[in-house]
Design an enzyme around this catalytic site. Structure first.
Site, PDB file in Angstrom:
ATOM      1  N   LYS A 283      59.221  70.955  21.832  1.00 39.95           N
ATOM      2  CA  LYS A 283      58.503  69.829  21.225  1.00 39.95           C
ATOM      3  C   LYS A 283      56.996  70.041  21.237  1.00 39.95           C
ATOM      4  O   LYS A 283      56.305  69.652  20.292  1.00 39.95           O
ATOM      5  CB  LYS A 283      58.857  68.527  21.938  1.00 39.95           C
ATOM      6  CG  LYS A 283      58.286  68.398  23.341  1.00 39.95           C
ATOM      7  CD  LYS A 283      58.560  67.029  23.908  1.00 39.95           C
ATOM      8  CE  LYS A 283      58.042  66.909  25.336  1.00 39.95           C
ATOM      9  NZ  LYS A 283      56.594  66.834  25.417  1.00 39.95           N
ATOM     10  N   THR A 284      56.473  70.670  22.297  1.00 39.50           N
ATOM     11  CA  THR A 284      55.022  70.865  22.373  1.00 39.50           C
ATOM     12  C   THR A 284      54.542  71.797  21.266  1.00 39.50           C
ATOM     13  O   THR A 284      53.486  71.572  20.661  1.00 39.50           O
ATOM     14  CB  THR A 284      54.629  71.425  23.748  1.00 39.50           C
ATOM     15  OG1 THR A 284      55.135  70.556  24.771  1.00 39.50           O
ATOM     16  CG2 THR A 284      53.126  71.526  23.881  1.00 39.50           C
TER      17      THR A 284
ATOM     18  N   ASP B   1      53.046  61.626  22.511  1.00 42.84           N
ATOM     19  CA  ASP B   1      54.005  62.466  23.227  1.00 42.84           C
ATOM     20  C   ASP B   1      54.704  61.643  24.312  1.00 42.84           C
ATOM     21  O   ASP B   1      54.137  60.676  24.831  1.00 42.84           O
ATOM     22  CB  ASP B   1      53.271  63.655  23.864  1.00 42.84           C
ATOM     23  CG  ASP B   1      54.231  64.739  24.339  1.00 42.84           C
ATOM     24  OD1 ASP B   1      55.417  64.693  23.965  1.00 42.84           O
ATOM     25  OD2 ASP B   1      53.785  65.627  25.077  1.00 42.84           O
ATOM     26  N   GLU B   2      55.935  62.035  24.676  1.00 45.85           N
ATOM     27  CA  GLU B   2      56.722  61.373  25.729  1.00 45.85           C
ATOM     28  C   GLU B   2      56.828  59.865  25.476  1.00 45.85           C
ATOM     29  O   GLU B   2      56.628  59.041  26.374  1.00 45.85           O
ATOM     30  CB  GLU B   2      56.106  61.641  27.114  1.00 45.85           C
ATOM     31  CG  GLU B   2      55.987  63.108  27.479  1.00 45.85           C
ATOM     32  CD  GLU B   2      57.327  63.774  27.805  1.00 45.85           C
ATOM     33  OE1 GLU B   2      58.379  63.119  27.661  1.00 45.85           O
ATOM     34  OE2 GLU B   2      57.321  64.959  28.186  1.00 45.85           O
TER      35      GLU B   2
ATOM     36  N   GLN C 203      65.904  61.250  28.444  1.00 42.91           N
ATOM     37  CA  GLN C 203      65.097  61.640  29.598  1.00 42.91           C
ATOM     38  C   GLN C 203      64.145  60.526  30.025  1.00 42.91           C
ATOM     39  O   GLN C 203      63.102  60.786  30.632  1.00 42.91           O
ATOM     40  CB  GLN C 203      64.301  62.917  29.290  1.00 42.91           C
ATOM     41  CG  GLN C 203      65.178  64.133  29.050  1.00 42.91           C
ATOM     42  CD  GLN C 203      64.370  65.421  28.972  1.00 42.91           C
ATOM     43  OE1 GLN C 203      63.893  65.948  29.958  1.00 42.91           O
ATOM     44  NE2 GLN C 203      64.220  65.922  27.747  1.00 42.91           N
TER      45      GLN C 203
ATOM     46  N   ARG D 239      67.357  71.299  33.853  1.00 46.52           N
ATOM     47  CA  ARG D 239      66.262  72.125  34.384  1.00 46.52           C
ATOM     48  C   ARG D 239      66.727  73.577  34.546  1.00 46.52           C
ATOM     49  O   ARG D 239      65.908  74.480  34.698  1.00 46.52           O
ATOM     50  CB  ARG D 239      65.796  71.626  35.756  1.00 46.52           C
ATOM     51  CG  ARG D 239      65.199  70.229  35.829  1.00 46.52           C
ATOM     52  CD  ARG D 239      64.188  69.951  34.779  1.00 46.52           C
ATOM     53  NE  ARG D 239      64.812  69.343  33.604  1.00 46.52           N
ATOM     54  CZ  ARG D 239      64.247  69.224  32.417  1.00 46.52           C
ATOM     55  NH1 ARG D 239      63.042  69.708  32.212  1.00 46.52           N
ATOM     56  NH2 ARG D 239      64.876  68.651  31.406  1.00 46.52           N
TER      57      ARG D 239
END
Length: 768
Positions: A48-49, A236-237, A267, A613
């Site tokens: 996504k970044t 973002d987020e 998340q 993770r």
């Protein structure tokens, strides 16, 4: 001929810039969808970044906006710096002027300095830190004649922060909100606090957004100026936004509607910090006609890990849905390992780590992710014993935590009354009115007579030279130390520790704060006393702690990482270990008691974060027995284990007896209980339905390797009864207590067990 060549040349499509060529089709769609509202559902490890920074570069390079016309919001300074650096790498000098790229608070502060006078501030206002905020609130509480010990300033600060996160000014506090502090005085104190801040030309962090909400709502010309300024907004987020942040963004985007929000509803794990997953779920309602793009191509994990995580998260109802996939090799299945108890869990996990190390896999490619901080102690101890270097991320090592250091200081004075450093640390913790002047007299007496501080304290108490209140409180402390030392010859050093933590007032001090942190600190103190039982006496335990603290100076870089699942979000490791997957530990008992079904879904999202993770291998542990509040209990594997798809897991039992496959029991129960997914039944474990199941369940339960096969689980679900203040009630885990507050379907209970203290629970979890 010339015209033909020219036509051929001009018809060619210009090559894509490198930052676009590196993206997959969905990421490119995110970059090129510039007009209108866009929600990007970016799964774990889907890049996504890269998409977000490429979109920023694309807006500037295609001249759709100058850098100063783009509002780009992140949650942390680290994320903002990373985005600025990445955009700089893509655009060079064009990216130098991006004044509106930053965190919510940094951008709101910049706005507020431009319009401070509209809320009664000057542009050079100061921003209070937490200590200054607590000090100011303490003055206001004392000024109103409220007992600050009963109603601590830190508790009020937490309440006010939650109000501000929800965008509530003092005039909007009403109903049960008013009763949340000092018997209805919370709103008045909030108003007095805000007035005091204005008189100081100051604000706290919550004010930065709250004041801007007031300004943007009440001053249309200011809002219009930002509508003209910001052609594009990027966030973002987005799943982690609270109500105030959500309202601020919606106001700024309501005209141009060119807003791109990137997030992952699967998340969203920070509700305790004010985050509301509903913000991302209702994006299409806020912006009708919005486009949704799903980033599902995962670049991190194997298909086995993604399959397990995806199968688990589908059990949540509050989600928009997506399916992660990858082109990586199939990889190993997720391992589920059952062990006898917590100690064996730690030994087995470390054995696995050592095997990986012998296979030349560096420790820094491994991580242990826990649900609660208290779980770290057992692992830290075995790391020391096995000489395994480790690091803690997002928190302190167990013996570094303030509450543990305080408890150890008490124990050091009990064991060695000449320990002046330990005595200094705790003589006024909790507060005993022993201020700077009293300490100076203690130092002077100790220096002149060449005696330890504790002996000097006893001398000054007997001479009554410190004032009546200080003499009484210090005298009580010295008497307590004497009694605790005597108790060591009668009861165990662990029981003396529990006695000391109660009688010193230390636990009462933590309970009075009544926030998420204090609850965790109480758990840590309980774990400390439990850990002491493994040592012959107090001296040998304190010696062990000294060795542990000395090990913390280890200069080795290659270390295994130990952290909570909350702290692990955004990180990745080749090998991930997930211990403690049992009911009551994970999902967290406290979370389920306080939040019911919503908390269960957030706990499941946390499990999803933990699994994703892992890049190559993921191992989940559960124990048949756990020590909880000093008592052995029969533990039952987490319901989340039963929800992992069969095709992606491999189960192994290391118990002394054959254990039934608990996952199958859960699955069987769901098949026979159609109401499993209803709001009422969703958090009911199957052992509470045993009476409906008959002998089959009983046989399976008896086959389990646990000291007590008849499990009375704390998550019993039943119709919510009506209670009244003063009722004596019973909780399956916390024991008996007295109801001291009733709030709809919730009750506040003061439990007889001092380790438990006061808890706010859903009423269906207790019985008369």
């Amino acid at each position: 001929m010339t015209d033909s060549l020219y036509s051929s040349f001009s018809a060619e499509t210009p090559p894509e810039p490198d930052y676009l060529a590196r993206l997959n089709p969905e990421q490119k769609e995110v970059v090129r969808t510039t007009e209108g509202a866009l929600l990007v559902l970016a799964g774990a490890g889907t890049g996504k970044t890269a998409a977000l920074t490429a979109r920023l570069a694309y807006l500037v390079e295609t001249l759709k906006a100058w850098p100063s016309q783009i509002l780009a919001v992140t949650f942390t300074n680290k994320a903002a710096r990373e985005m600025q650096m990445r955009v700089g790498d893509l655009l060079g000098s064009q990216a130098e002027n991006m004044p509106w790229l930053g965190t919510f608070h940094s951008i709101a502060a910049k706005m507020l300095r431009r319009h401070a006078e509209l809320v009664g501030l000057k542009s050079d206002f100061i921003i209070l830190d937490t200590d200054d905020q607590i000090r100011l609130l303490k003055q206001l509480i004392q000024g109103q004649g409220i007992d600050e010990k009963q109603w601590p300033a830190k508790q009020l600060a937490g309440i006010i922060d939650r109000w501000k996160n929800r965008g509530l000014t003092p005039d909007k506090i009403a109903g049960k909100e008013e009763d949340s502090f000092a018997d209805g005085q919370g709103a008045a104190l909030y108003l007095a606090y805000q007035k005091r801040l204005l008189s100081l030309n100051a604000c706290d962090f919550g004010d930065l957004l709250l004041h801007m909400l007031v300004i943007l709502t009440q001053h249309r010309e200011v809002l219009d100026s930002y509508h003209d300024r910001f052609r594009y907004i990027m966030v973002d987020e987005y799943q982690d936004t609270n109500q105030a942040q959500y309202l601020w963004l919606r106001l700024l985007a309501q005209k141009n509607r060119n807003i791109c929000c990137v997030g992952d509803d699967d998340q969203s794990i920070y509700s305790w910090r004010g985050a509301e997953v509903a913000n991302i779920l209702r994006f299409e309602e806020d912006f009708p006609g919005a486009k949704i793009i799903r980033l599902e191509h995962n670049y991190r994990s194997t298909p086995q890990i993604l399959g397990a995580a995806s199968g688990l998260i589908t059990h949540n109802n509050a989600r928009l849905g997506k399916t992660l996939w990858t082109e990586r090799d199939q990889g190993e299945k997720v391992k589920i390992i059952g062990v006898w108890d917590g100690a064996e869990e730690a030994r087995q996990l470390v054995a696995d780590v050592q095997n990986l190390r012998r296979a030349n896999i560096p420790l820094n490619k491994m991580a242990i992710l826990i649900r609660a901080q208290f779980q770290s102690r057992e692992f830290e101890d075995i790391f020391i014993a096995k000489n395994l270097p480790y690091r803690i991320i997002g928190g302190f090592r167990f013996y570094e935590r303030a509450e543990i250091r305080d408890a150890l200081a008490y124990l050091r004075v009990i064991a060695q009354p000449t320990d002046d450093l330990a005595f200094e640390r705790i003589v006024n913790v909790p507060k005993r009115g022993i201020g700077k002047k009293a300490m100076e007299k203690l130092y002077q007496a100790a220096f002149l007579d060449r005696i330890p501080l504790a002996e000097a304290a006893e001398k000054l108490v007997s001479e009554k030279t410190l004032g009546s209140k200080i003499t009484q409180s210090l005298g009580q402390l010295m008497n307590d130390f004497s009694e605790w030392r005597k108790s060591l010859s009668v009861v165990s050093h662990a029981d003396v520790t529990r006695k000391m933590l109660d009688e010193s007032g230390y636990k009462a001090m933590l309970r009075a704060v009544n926030d998420v942190q204090s609850a965790g600190r109480l758990e840590n103190l309980t774990e400390l006393a439990r850990a002491m039982e493994e040592y012959d006496d107090l001296g040998s335990f304190l010696e062990h702690v000294s060795l542990v603290m000395d090990h913390e100076n280890d200069p080795i870089d290659d270390k295994i990482t130990l952290m909570t699942m909350h702290a692990a979000k955004g990180l990745e490791f080749d090998h991930v270990f997930l211990p403690g997957w049992e009911e009551g530990v994970f999902p967290s008992q406290r979370s389920l008691d306080e939040g019911g079904l919503n908390s269960l879904e957030e706990e499941r999202r946390l499990a999803y974060v933990g699994i994703t993770r892992a890049k190559k291998c993921c191992t989940i542990f559960h124990a048949a027995n756990r020590r909880v509040y000093g008592q052995w209990i029969a533990s039952t594997p987490s319901r989340f284990i039963s929800e992992l798809p069969d095709d992606h897991i491999e189960e192994k039992s290391l118990l002394r007896k054959k254990t039934p496959i608990w996952r199958d029991i859960w699955a069987e129960d769901r098949s026979k209980n159609p109401a499993y997914n209803s709001a009422k039944e969703a958090i009911t474990p199957p052992w509470q339905l045993a009476s409906r199941r008959g002998a089959g369940w009983q046989r399976a339960q008896k086959a389990a390797a646990s000291p007590s096969p008849a499990v009375s689980h704390p998550l019993k679900k039943k119709d919510s009864p009506q209670y009244k203040i003063g009722d004596t009630v019973k909780h399956a885990k916390f024991g008996q207590g007295v109801v001291n507050e009733v709030d709809g379907d919730k009750v506040t209970v003061e439990f007889h067990d001092k380790d438990v203290g006061i808890r706010k629970l859903l009423s269906q979890f207790v019985s008369l």
